[in-house]
Structure formats: structure tokens, C-alpha cells
Write a protein that holds these residues in place. Structure first.
Motif, PDB file in Angstrom:
ATOM      1  N   GLU A 170      36.187  43.852  36.440  1.00 51.44           N
ATOM      2  CA  GLU A 170      37.166  43.335  35.496  1.00 51.44           C
ATOM      3  C   GLU A 170      36.856  43.808  34.072  1.00 51.44           C
ATOM      4  OE1 GLU A 170      39.239  39.460  36.012  1.00 51.44           O
ATOM      5  OE2 GLU A 170      37.665  38.811  34.631  1.00 51.44           O
ATOM      6  N   TRP A 224      45.319  40.458  34.886  1.00 45.36           N
ATOM      7  CA  TRP A 224      44.943  41.635  34.093  1.00 45.36           C
ATOM      8  C   TRP A 224      46.147  42.181  33.343  1.00 45.36           C
ATOM      9  CZ3 TRP A 224      41.573  45.063  37.887  1.00 45.36           C
ATOM     10  CH2 TRP A 224      40.397  44.371  38.196  1.00 45.36           C
ATOM     11  N   ASP A 225      47.280  42.265  34.029  1.00 50.03           N
ATOM     12  CA  ASP A 225      48.492  42.788  33.389  1.00 50.03           C
ATOM     13  C   ASP A 225      48.919  41.900  32.227  1.00 50.03           C
ATOM     14  OD1 ASP A 225      48.608  44.927  35.135  1.00 50.03           O
ATOM     15  OD2 ASP A 225      50.019  43.956  36.513  1.00 50.03           O
ATOM     16  N   ARG A 260      45.350  39.937  44.285  1.00 53.04           N
ATOM     17  CA  ARG A 260      46.678  40.125  43.681  1.00 53.04           C
ATOM     18  C   ARG A 260      46.834  39.280  42.427  1.00 53.04           C
ATOM     19  NH1 ARG A 260      52.137  39.584  47.172  1.00 53.04           N
ATOM     20  NH2 ARG A 260      51.366  41.609  47.898  1.00 53.04           N
ATOM     21  N   GLN A 297      37.637  47.497  33.799  1.00 51.71           N
ATOM     22  CA  GLN A 297      39.064  47.792  33.758  1.00 51.71           C
ATOM     23  C   GLN A 297      39.703  47.412  32.420  1.00 51.71           C
ATOM     24  OE1 GLN A 297      41.366  49.075  35.971  1.00 51.71           O
ATOM     25  NE2 GLN A 297      39.801  49.636  37.457  1.00 51.71           N
ATOM     26  N   ARG A 312      44.864  40.782  39.524  1.00 52.63           N
ATOM     27  CA  ARG A 312      45.507  41.936  38.891  1.00 52.63           C
ATOM     28  C   ARG A 312      46.726  41.515  38.078  1.00 52.63           C
ATOM     29  NH1 ARG A 312      43.343  46.700  40.234  1.00 52.63           N
ATOM     30  NH2 ARG A 312      41.861  46.693  41.969  1.00 52.63           N
TER      31      ARG A 312
END
Length: 312
Positions: free
Chosen positions: A197, A175-176, A169, A200, A172
Motif C-alpha cells: 500500500e 486507494w482510488d 477489492r 503504491q 483498491r
């Protein structure tokens, strides 16, 4: 500035050990560039050279339009660096860590509080702002570390394995945040242990092995270089598996899993032909899936040994 980072013939050695052996890089502005490689490939050395922390032995490098050898101060003013380990002061609160960076960057006092408050809000740290950083989770420390990097409003940010050790979590969430920075026009130079990673996030990927770049391109371009796309058919019984194997002689069978691996380009035309052929012999697969090479396959094929990079 169309190219945020360019490097030509970059070299670095320690005594008789060559760490970087003539690297050429080009990173377009406003993109995410990911550098992959096994442990000891030279990733961190590359970052240290590009960020002026160590000097190269040869080659030329321009970062944010400035030569790192003759305009190091201008380079440092344009970049931010987040290392492998969160560089926060655990004795200070989250707010105090950010205020320290505000003071070090000589942000005018009338703007300093606004900068701190905006960063706390942006990284969802307002509720923990008055707590010591020693009480933060790993994900919170990484967010605080990156928030501290943004105090100077850098145009280029180097992220050296920013999500190592984070739970899925938190990864991610990071990442955002990274995607949001790029949407604001920031260039990200990312090294990572996670092939997923890079897949993405990255616009372009480079694979570094033993001090040399063995491939560069978009994730899709690199995947297309590697053969191995296939259709996996699983049958309900061994009898059906035997029948399918006879009509598909190029397939590789797995008797324990009751599956056939059929070479394919993954296109709809070839898939339709395969299913029609099964139908002609009154055969029906219980399940079928299309498998295409991923960055893990690319890494293994290009470096010639098992990856020390985590696949997921």
C-alpha cells in the motif's frame, strides 16, 4: 504552504518507556506521506501527537502552518482524522451519520443537504444511504468513515491504517479515493500495515523503529539503498543447471527448483551480457525473471528483524 507538516525533535515517553525519541518529519503539501513500522514502533503515538490528541514531551511541530502547542484549535480546524477503526454510529443510517457531522461542523442548513448528497455520491453510498450502518460491509464502513471526515473540508487528513481488514477489492477502491483526494490538493498522512500500500500510494516513506526514524525517502530511493537485485534463471533439466552453474560461479543454485540466482544490477546491458554468455555455451533458460528489493526487504534490512507489517 509548501510544507503541510513539519516536526523537529519530537519526543514522547510514558514513565520510563521512550515511545518517540527525537523524530524529524517534513511532509510537503498535496502529497501522500506514509509512516511504516512494526507494532509498537510509535506510529499511532505520532499520529496522536500531530493531531493534538496527546501532548509531546519535547520538540516542535507545525501542522497546516500552525504550532500544535499554541495553536491547537487552528490545527484541528485544518485537519481530519480517520482512525484504525471506523468511527460510525451503527444505529444511524449512512445519511444520518453524515448529517450528524454536518451539524457538528455547523455547516449552514442551506448547504448541509448538498454536502451530504455529494459525499454519498462520491463514495458510492447513495444506494445504502437509508440503511443502518450496522448493515454495512467493512469496506462500506471505511468509506463512510472517510466521508464523515471530509465534511469539514480538511486540508490535511490523517489515515491510521485505513484498509486493515478490507478485502483486496475494497482496499483498491480506498486507494482510488485517496488518490482522488490528493488530486484535489489534500495532504494525506498515512500509516499502514501493508507495505504494498505504501509502495503504491506514497510520495515519501519514513520507517519508524523503536521510536526512531531509521530512514526517509521515496519508495524507490529506499529500495536503492538495499542490495539484492538479481536474475533468476530456471532450467528444464539438472544437466543444464549444472552446465550453467559452471559458467556462472557467482550464482546461487537451487537444485530442487532447477534455478540459479545471479547477482545483477538489473540493467539491460548486464542482462544482455548474461544471456549472451549462456548462448555461447548453447544453454537456454526455460524462464528468467529480474528481482529487485521491495519495501519488505527495506523494512527487514532497516529494522533488523522480521516485519510485523503485512507484505501484501
Amino acid at each position: 504552504m509548501t510544507e503541510a507538516i513539519t516536526a523537529s525533535g519530537l519526543r514522547k515517553s510514558y514513565q520510563d518507556k521512550v515511545v518517540l525519541d527525537g523524530i524529524d518529519l517534513s511532509v510537503p503539501a498535496g502529497t501522500i506521506f506514509s509512516l511504516l513500522g512494526p507494532n509498537g514502533a510509535g506510529k499511532t503515538t505520532t499520529v496522536n501527537v500531530l493531531t493534538t490528541l496527546i501532548k509531546a514531551d519535547g520538540g516542535t511541530v507545525r501542522v497546516a502552518g500552525h504550532d500544535i502547542a499554541t495553536e491547537a484549535k487552528a490545527v484541528r480546524a485544518a485537519i481530519g482524522v480517520t482512525g484504525q477503526f471506523a468511527a460510525v454510529d451503527e444505529l444511524l443510517t449512512g445519511q444520518e451519520n453524515l448529517q450528524l457531522m454536518v451539524d457538528l461542523n455547523r455547516v449552514p442548513a442551506k448547504h448541509g443537504k448538498r454536502v451530504v448528497d455529494e459525499l454519498l455520491d462520491r463514495f458510492d453510498l447513495t444506494g445504502a444511504a437509508q440503511k443502518p450502518a450496522s448493515t454495512y460491509s467493512g469496506g462500506m464502513r471505511r468509506k463512510l468513515d472517510l466521508a464523515m471526515t471530509l465534511v469539514g473540508n480538511p486540508r490535511i487528513i490523517f489515515l491510521d491504517e485505513p484498509t486493515t481488514g478490507l478485502d483486496p477489492r475494497s482496499r483498491r477502491t480506498m486507494w482510488d479515493i485517496i488518490r482522488g483526494l490528493v488530486a484535489d490538493g489534500v495532504t494525506i498522512f498515512l500509516t499502514t500495515q501493508y507495505l504494498e500500500e505504501a509502495d503504491q500510494l506514497a510520495t515519501r516513506v519514513a520507517v519508524l523503529d523503536k521510536g526512531r526514524l531509521v530512514a526517509q525517502g521515496t519508495p524507490d530511493e529506499l529500495k536503492r539503498q538495499i542490495p539484492g537485485t538479481h536474475v533468476r534463471l530456471r532450467f528444464a533439466t539438472a544437466t543444464e543447471l549444472d552446465s550453467a552453474a559452471r559458467i556462472l560461479p557467482d550464482a546461487t543454485r537451487d537444485d530442487d527448483a532447477l534455478t540459479l540466482r545471479v547477482p545483477s544490477d538489473g540493467g539491460t546491458k548486464s542482462l544482455r551480457a548474461l544471456l549472451d554468455r549462456l548462448d555461447e555455451h548453447s544453454l537456454s533458460a526455460e524462464t528468467f525473471t529480474v528481482h529487485t528489493p521491495d519495501l519488505d526487504d527495506v523494512f527487514l534490512a532497516l529494522t533488523g528483524h522480521t516485519t510485523e507489517v503485512v507484505a501484501k
